[in-house]
Design an enzyme around this catalytic site. Structure first.
Site, PDB file in Angstrom:
ATOM      1  N   THR A  58     -28.144 -49.673  79.486  1.00  0.00           N
ATOM      2  CA  THR A  58     -28.881 -50.825  78.976  1.00  0.00           C
ATOM      3  C   THR A  58     -30.324 -50.840  79.434  1.00  0.00           C
ATOM      4  OG1 THR A  58     -26.888 -52.181  78.854  1.00  0.00           O
ATOM      5  CG2 THR A  58     -28.973 -53.358  78.988  1.00  0.00           C
ATOM      6  N   TYR A  72     -27.046 -54.943  71.377  1.00  0.00           N
ATOM      7  CA  TYR A  72     -28.193 -54.031  71.361  1.00  0.00           C
ATOM      8  C   TYR A  72     -27.707 -52.578  71.383  1.00  0.00           C
ATOM      9  CZ  TYR A  72     -26.919 -54.373  76.257  1.00  0.00           C
ATOM     10  OH  TYR A  72     -26.209 -54.392  77.417  1.00  0.00           O
ATOM     11  N   THR A 138     -24.489 -50.222  83.251  1.00  0.00           N
ATOM     12  CA  THR A 138     -23.798 -51.026  84.248  1.00  0.00           C
ATOM     13  C   THR A 138     -22.276 -50.951  84.162  1.00  0.00           C
ATOM     14  OG1 THR A 138     -23.963 -52.981  82.833  1.00  0.00           O
ATOM     15  CG2 THR A 138     -25.699 -52.662  84.471  1.00  0.00           C
ATOM     16  N   ASP A 139     -21.725 -50.516  83.037  1.00  0.00           N
ATOM     17  CA  ASP A 139     -20.274 -50.548  82.877  1.00  0.00           C
ATOM     18  C   ASP A 139     -19.541 -49.674  83.898  1.00  0.00           C
ATOM     19  OD1 ASP A 139     -20.503 -52.323  80.835  1.00  0.00           O
ATOM     20  OD2 ASP A 139     -19.992 -50.936  79.233  1.00  0.00           O
ATOM     21  N   LYS A 211     -18.696 -54.773  89.215  1.00  0.00           N
ATOM     22  CA  LYS A 211     -19.222 -55.649  88.171  1.00  0.00           C
ATOM     23  C   LYS A 211     -18.256 -56.806  87.970  1.00  0.00           C
ATOM     24  CE  LYS A 211     -21.259 -55.431  83.521  1.00  0.00           C
ATOM     25  NZ  LYS A 211     -21.581 -54.572  82.368  1.00  0.00           N
ATOM     26  N   GLU A 332       4.785 -54.074  99.726  1.00  0.00           N
ATOM     27  CA  GLU A 332       5.555 -54.374  98.516  1.00  0.00           C
ATOM     28  C   GLU A 332       6.371 -53.183  98.027  1.00  0.00           C
ATOM     29  OE1 GLU A 332       5.944 -57.305  97.017  1.00  0.00           O
ATOM     30  OE2 GLU A 332       4.763 -58.201  98.629  1.00  0.00           O
TER      31      GLU A 332
END
Length: 375
Positions: A58, A72, A138-139, A211, A332
């Site tokens: 981006t 975009y 950023t992903d 993120k 667990e």
């Protein structure tokens, strides 16, 4: 005609003599001042040398209008234009740029990581490079950051930066983020801190950052453990640092690696089944990250398929989809009896990265568990 005496000549020209003398003094002063003023070359020699490796995202994106902040197109602006858009960079570093990739970060692959890490190591080995900045979507920025945190072989700063708004948007965050990243990469304060991620005037550790929001500029956070510091007034301020080993202190060497072992993620949910797990094992997965509910819990119907995968030699790592907290060994699930590994505090996507690198060294689950508690 009687010639005037020398005293008369002196008196007549005294004002002019004083004027000339003053001019000489002024000229000498200006000359000295000019001599003492550092030229551009001298200033450049005192600034750190930072290389910007551009990968797209981006921060290099463009929108249809100045108000387009979603929908975009990523990865359209080249590194030279990114640098030219922030002329203030010249005040804090000698900057050079390289376009390594031009992709949206959701398309990042293992091959991209290996190429990027090798290039970073080559550059940081040079005495004329003081730090690296990587512009990134950023992903998957947290994943690339953690991969580099485990494979970079230098204490010199490596800073990964992105943006939540494209370069054409009103109040685009890319320019200030890039400025801060270059400032940080060239700073003495960042040396030895591991790979760093900076956006929104904040500094986070590669291992811990994630993120947390789909679109806001304050999306990157380190849940529970917190950020490392801030950038304010063109200066980085550190308040803590990660205690886990990184960069030069890791045992991983990707110099001669061309392929990483295949590791996949199975996501836990109510009424889940083993279809995805079985398909991944059949496709040749060497490791599976089970992102279980709660403390990495395993549903009753998933226990036998996971045991069957382990018997085939697939390494099983129990992680959690929660996003915070330690996955307790033998909590667990009976990890010792099942010969499983737990992810400690790593989220599933970062556990995958560590397991891939661990599998380049060993298949021993005790050794792999040691690595998860080390890195």
């Amino acid at each position: 005609m009687v010639s005037p005496s020398p005293h008369v000549i002196h008196a007549r020209f005294q004002p002019y003599i004083r004027l000339v003398f003053s001019a000489l003094l002024l000229s000498t002063g200006l000359t000295n001042a000019i001599a003492q003023t550092p030229d551009a070359q001298e200033v450049a020699q005192t600034l750190p040398n930072v290389v910007i490796l551009a990968t797209g995202g981006t921060i290099a994106g463009t929108g249809a209008s100045s108000t387009t902040t979603v929908g975009y197109t990523s990865a359209t602006v080249g590194v030279d234009k990114l640098i030219a858009a922030v002329p203030e960079l010249k005040k804090v570093a000698n900057v050079k740029g390289e376009q390594v990739f031009q992709i949206a970060s959701e398309s990042m692959t293992n091959d991209h990581w290996l190429k990027l890490a090798k290039r970073v190591n080559i550059l940081l080995a040079r005495p004329d490079v003081d730090g690296i900045v990587i512009t990134h979507g950023t992903d998957t920025i947290e994943e690339t950051a953690y991969f580099l945190d485990l494979t970079v072989k230098s204490r010199k700063p490596v800073v990964i930066v992105g943006a939540m708004r494209p370069s054409t948007a009103l109040s685009a965050d890319g320019p200030i983020n890039l400025y801060n990243a270059v400032l940080l990469a060239g700073s003495k304060e960042a040396i030895g801190k591991g790979v760093l991620v900076t956006l929104n005037d904040q500094i986070n550790a590669a291992r811990e950052v994630t993120k947390t929001n789909t679109s806001t500029t304050d999306t990157f956070k380190s849940p529970e453990l917190g950020m490392l510091g801030y950038i304010q007034g063109s200066k980085p301020y550190f308040y803590r640092q990660s205690t886990r080993k990184n960069t030069l202190d890791t045992e991983f060497d990707i110099t001669n690696l061309d392929v990483l072992p295949k590791v996949d993620i199975v996501y836990g949910y109510a009424d889940m089944n083993s279809v995805a797990l079985d398909a991944q094992v059949a496709a040749g997965a060497k490791g599976i990250i089970h992102a279980g509910v709660g403390d990495g819990s395993i549903a009753a119907q998933m226990k036998e398929p996971l045991i069957a995968a382990r018997k085939k030699g697939v390494i099983i790592v129990r992680a959690s989809r929660v996003g915070q907290g330690i996955v307790a060994r033998n909590g667990e699930a009976s990890d010792d009896a099942l010969d499983f590994v737990v992810s400690d505090t790593l989220n599933a996507q970062k556990a995958r990265i560590l397991l891939m690198l661990a599998l380049t060294k060993t298949n021993n689950t005790k050794e792999i568990q040691r690595m998860f508690y080390t890195y």
